[in-house]
Design a protein around this motif. Sequence first.
Motif, PDB file in Angstrom:
ATOM      1  N   GLU A 204       4.269  10.646 -26.469  1.00 50.05           N
ATOM      2  CA  GLU A 204       3.395  11.365 -25.557  1.00 50.05           C
ATOM      3  C   GLU A 204       2.864  10.402 -24.514  1.00 50.05           C
ATOM      4  O   GLU A 204       2.745   9.217 -24.757  1.00 50.05           O
ATOM      5  N   VAL A 205       2.572  10.938 -23.350  1.00 48.73           N
ATOM      6  CA  VAL A 205       2.079  10.120 -22.255  1.00 48.73           C
ATOM      7  C   VAL A 205       0.780  10.715 -21.754  1.00 48.73           C
ATOM      8  O   VAL A 205       0.696  11.914 -21.508  1.00 48.73           O
TER       9      VAL A 205
ATOM     10  N   GLU B 280      18.351   2.437 -18.205  1.00 49.57           N
ATOM     11  CA  GLU B 280      18.419   3.883 -18.374  1.00 49.57           C
ATOM     12  C   GLU B 280      18.590   4.264 -19.836  1.00 49.57           C
ATOM     13  O   GLU B 280      18.050   5.261 -20.306  1.00 49.57           O
ATOM     14  N   LEU B 281      19.343   3.476 -20.588  1.00 51.19           N
ATOM     15  CA  LEU B 281      19.474   3.730 -22.022  1.00 51.19           C
ATOM     16  C   LEU B 281      18.119   3.660 -22.708  1.00 51.19           C
ATOM     17  O   LEU B 281      17.785   4.487 -23.556  1.00 51.19           O
ATOM     18  N   LEU B 282      17.337   2.651 -22.345  1.00 51.35           N
ATOM     19  CA  LEU B 282      16.008   2.531 -22.932  1.00 51.35           C
ATOM     20  C   LEU B 282      15.145   3.733 -22.567  1.00 51.35           C
ATOM     21  O   LEU B 282      14.416   4.267 -23.403  1.00 51.35           O
TER      22      LEU B 282
ATOM     23  N   ARG C  18      10.580   4.294 -20.753  1.00 47.44           N
ATOM     24  CA  ARG C  18      10.359   5.707 -21.041  1.00 47.44           C
ATOM     25  C   ARG C  18       9.127   6.226 -20.295  1.00 47.44           C
ATOM     26  O   ARG C  18       9.104   7.367 -19.820  1.00 47.44           O
ATOM     27  N   TYR C  19       8.113   5.417 -20.203  1.00 46.93           N
ATOM     28  CA  TYR C  19       6.895   5.789 -19.486  1.00 46.93           C
ATOM     29  C   TYR C  19       7.203   6.067 -18.014  1.00 46.93           C
ATOM     30  O   TYR C  19       6.765   7.087 -17.450  1.00 46.93           O
ATOM     31  N   MET C  20       7.956   5.166 -17.378  1.00 46.66           N
ATOM     32  CA  MET C  20       8.278   5.342 -15.965  1.00 46.66           C
ATOM     33  C   MET C  20       9.122   6.590 -15.752  1.00 46.66           C
ATOM     34  O   MET C  20       8.919   7.343 -14.798  1.00 46.66           O
ATOM     35  N   ARG C  21      10.044   6.829 -16.650  1.00 42.54           N
ATOM     36  CA  ARG C  21      10.899   8.008 -16.521  1.00 42.54           C
ATOM     37  C   ARG C  21      10.099   9.288 -16.703  1.00 42.54           C
ATOM     38  O   ARG C  21      10.345  10.288 -16.017  1.00 42.54           O
TER      39      ARG C  21
ATOM     40  N   LEU D  49       0.815  -1.210   0.000  1.00 40.00           N
ATOM     41  CA  LEU D  49       0.000   0.000   0.000  1.00 40.00           C
ATOM     42  C   LEU D  49       0.855   1.269   0.000  1.00 40.00           C
ATOM     43  O   LEU D  49       0.543   2.241  -0.705  1.00 40.00           O
ATOM     44  N   HIS D  50       1.937   1.277   0.748  1.00 40.07           N
ATOM     45  CA  HIS D  50       2.755   2.489   0.855  1.00 40.07           C
ATOM     46  C   HIS D  50       3.506   2.808  -0.425  1.00 40.07           C
ATOM     47  O   HIS D  50       4.003   3.932  -0.596  1.00 40.07           O
ATOM     48  N   LEU D  51       3.591   1.853  -1.365  1.00 42.12           N
ATOM     49  CA  LEU D  51       4.289   2.086  -2.628  1.00 42.12           C
ATOM     50  C   LEU D  51       3.376   2.689  -3.695  1.00 42.12           C
ATOM     51  O   LEU D  51       3.866   3.201  -4.709  1.00 42.12           O
ATOM     52  N   ARG D  52       2.094   2.659  -3.494  1.00 43.41           N
ATOM     53  CA  ARG D  52       1.150   2.962  -4.572  1.00 43.41           C
ATOM     54  C   ARG D  52       1.274   4.363  -5.160  1.00 43.41           C
ATOM     55  O   ARG D  52       1.030   4.533  -6.359  1.00 43.41           O
ATOM     56  N   PRO D  53       1.617   5.403  -4.409  1.00 45.66           N
ATOM     57  CA  PRO D  53       1.722   6.722  -5.036  1.00 45.66           C
ATOM     58  C   PRO D  53       2.779   6.792  -6.140  1.00 45.66           C
ATOM     59  O   PRO D  53       2.684   7.664  -7.023  1.00 45.66           O
ATOM     60  N   SER D  54       3.761   5.904  -6.119  1.00 50.84           N
ATOM     61  CA  SER D  54       4.799   5.916  -7.151  1.00 50.84           C
ATOM     62  C   SER D  54       4.876   4.590  -7.897  1.00 50.84           C
ATOM     63  O   SER D  54       5.913   4.232  -8.451  1.00 50.84           O
TER      64      SER D  54
END
Length: 269
Positions: free
Chosen positions: A266-267, A255-257, A146-149, A113-118
Motif C-alpha cells: 500500500e502507498v 521495471e522488473l522491480l 514500486r513506489y514510483m510506479r 523547479l519544473h520537475l517537482r510535480p513529478s
Amino acid sequence: MDLSDVGRLSPTQNEAAIRPRLSVGLARGAAEVEDAQRLRYKVFAEEMHARLDGSGAALGLDIDGFDAHCDHIVVRDEDTLRVVGTYRVLPPHAAQRVGRLYSDSEFDLARLLHLRPSMIEVGRSCVHRDYRDGSTILLLWAGLARYMRAFGYRHMVGCASASLADGGMQAARLRDELQKHLCDAEYRVYPRVPFPHEKLARAARCEMPPLIKGYLRIGAQVCGEPAWDPDFNTADFLIWLSLDNLNPRYARHFELLAHEEGFVAEVAV
C-alpha cells in the motif's frame, strides 16, 4: 551495490538456508516508523557520530520535521520482525505542504523547479550493519521502484553522502571521479555551504559508496558540486534519477522491480 543482478529477486536454495527472510513495504503505523527512526539513530548517531538534535535524540530516535510528511519504506526481517533497512520518501504533494525539500537546506534547487510535480525526494537511507549485503539494498530499491510506479513519478532526487572521517581525502577524490557523471548545465544545483575540495589532498584511490555506485549504474546523474554537512560530517552530492534517462542495460531490471508483486502493498496518499 552491483545492479547487474538486480533482476534476480529469488535466492537459491543454499542462499535461502543461510540468509534471513526479508520483506519490503511501507511502514505500517507509528510503531514501525519509530522502528525506522531507531535504526537511523543507531546508524547515523552511534556509528557515524552525527549530531542529531531532534526531539527523539534522548530516546535513541532520529526524528526531524520532515518525518511526519514522508512515507517510510522499510525492510523487515520476517523472523525477528525488526526493521533492518529504511528509506524515507517525500512525495510532491507533501513537499508542497511542507514548503520545501530537505535538500533545499543544502542546495539552491531553482533549476529543478519544473520537475517537482513529478519528483520525489528520498533520504535517510540506511541498513543495519548485520544486513549490509546486496539483498537488503536490492529490496530497498524494489520498494522504491514500486513506489514510483504506483503514482507515476518520473524523477527522484536525494543527497548521497561521503564520510569526512579521514579529513575529507576520500570525499575529495570522489568529487573528482564524479565529474564525468554531471548532469547538463540547465539542471545544475549549487551548494549553500560548499565542500572545500580544492583545499584538500586526495586519497590514493576512491572507495565509491555502494549507494552512489548503484545510482550511477542505473543512469542517475550528479547535479553539481557537493555540499558540506557539518552535523553528519559528510560531503553531500545531489543525485538525480530520471526514469526518462535510465541506462538501457538496467532499465529492464528496474521495471522488473517495479512490477514484482508483494513488495509495497500500500502507498500513502
